[in-house]
Every structure is written in structure tokens, then in C-alpha cells.
Design a protein around this motif. Structure first.
Motif, short mmCIF file in Angstrom:
data_model
loop_
_atom_site.label_atom_id
_atom_site.label_comp_id
_atom_site.label_asym_id
_atom_site.label_seq_id
_atom_site.Cartn_x
_atom_site.Cartn_y
_atom_site.Cartn_z
N CYS A 43 9.16 1.76 2.51
CA CYS A 43 9.13 1.32 1.11
C CYS A 43 10.14 2.14 0.32
N ARG A 69 1.89 1.36 -8.73
CA ARG A 69 0.84 1.24 -9.74
C ARG A 69 -0.50 1.62 -9.14
N ARG A 115 -4.27 1.26 -13.15
CA ARG A 115 -3.02 0.51 -13.35
C ARG A 115 -1.88 1.34 -13.93
N GLU A 121 0.64 3.32 -1.72
CA GLU A 121 1.33 2.13 -2.21
C GLU A 121 1.07 0.94 -1.29
N GLN A 122 1.12 -0.25 -1.85
CA GLN A 122 0.98 -1.49 -1.09
C GLN A 122 2.25 -2.31 -1.31
N VAL A 123 2.61 -3.11 -0.33
CA VAL A 123 3.77 -3.98 -0.45
C VAL A 123 3.24 -5.38 -0.78
N ASP A 124 3.65 -5.91 -1.94
CA ASP A 124 3.18 -7.22 -2.38
C ASP A 124 3.36 -8.27 -1.29
N GLN A 125 2.35 -9.05 -1.07
CA GLN A 125 2.32 -10.17 -0.13
C GLN A 125 2.55 -9.75 1.32
N PHE A 172 -2.40 -4.82 2.46
CA PHE A 172 -3.57 -4.69 1.59
C PHE A 172 -4.32 -3.44 2.03
N ARG A 200 9.60 -9.16 0.85
CA ARG A 200 10.35 -8.83 -0.37
C ARG A 200 9.86 -7.52 -0.95
N THR A 201 9.66 -7.43 -2.20
CA THR A 201 9.30 -6.26 -2.99
C THR A 201 9.21 -4.93 -2.28
#
Length: 104
Positions: A18, A24, A29, A76-80, A83, A101-102
Motif C-alpha cells: 500500500c 482513516r 474516522r 489500513e484496508q484497501v478499498d474493494q 476487509f 485500485r486505491t
């Protein structure tokens, strides 16, 4: 960021990390840029061209920027893709098509 893609026998191994400058906090948040540590997650993913696929993903733990938050650190998590506590990609978990992506 994908560092390497290696074929080992009938498997494909993808090494990635990453690179997003911030993450976040899942509890409050708040956005944080202060890295606590790094570790590697191994994720199973759907087959690519009939070959078993695994992702070795280096993720970071961050300090929460909010002093009143119950979480002092978080991963941290990677969107899509990832989890919390997951050992499979989100696409394999839900049976859908994943998005690369992200944060890569």
C-alpha cells in the motif's frame, strides 16, 4: 503498488504494498499519516487463467490521530480488496469481481 508477479508451478503470486499517504480510523474516522508498523498479509484470490492466485500484501498499522478514540492503532484496508481479519480478497469472499485500485 504491485512489486512483482511470479509464476510458481501452477500458482501466480503477486507481491504488492500500500502506498496511500494516509488511512482513516475505522472507529472514529479520523485521518492519520503516522505509521506504527508494517506487516504482510497473504490473501487468496480468484483464479487467473485457471491458475491459483495469492497476493502477498504489505500493509501498515497507523496510530489514530484522535487522542479520544478507543482505538490507539489500526490496520489500513484497501478499498474493494481487503476487509478486517480477511484471508481472502473481497471478490473471493463475496463471489464478485474485485477492483484493483486505491492505494496501490
Amino acid at each position: 503498488m504491485v512489486n512483482s508477479v511470479v509464476r510458481i508451478g501452477k500458482s501466480v503470486r503477486i507481491a504488492a504494498r500500500c502506498t496511500a499517504p494516509t488511512a482513516r480510523c475505522p472507529a472514529c474516522r479520523a485521518v492519520s499519516s503516522r505509521v506504527h508498523s508494517r506487516y504482510e498479509r497473504r490473501l487468496a484470490d480468484t483464479a487467473v487463467s485457471g491458475q491459483e492466485t495469492a497476493i502477498d500484501l504489505e500493509v501498515r498499522r497507523f496510530f489514530c490521530a484522535n487522542p479520544d478514540c478507543v482505538k490507539k492503532t489500526f490496520a489500513e484496508q484497501v478499498d474493494q480488496l481487503t476487509f478486517r481479519y480477511g484471508r481472502r480478497t473481497l471478490s473471493l469472499q463475496t463471489g464478485g469481481v474485485g477492483a484493483w485500485r486505491t492505494g496501490w
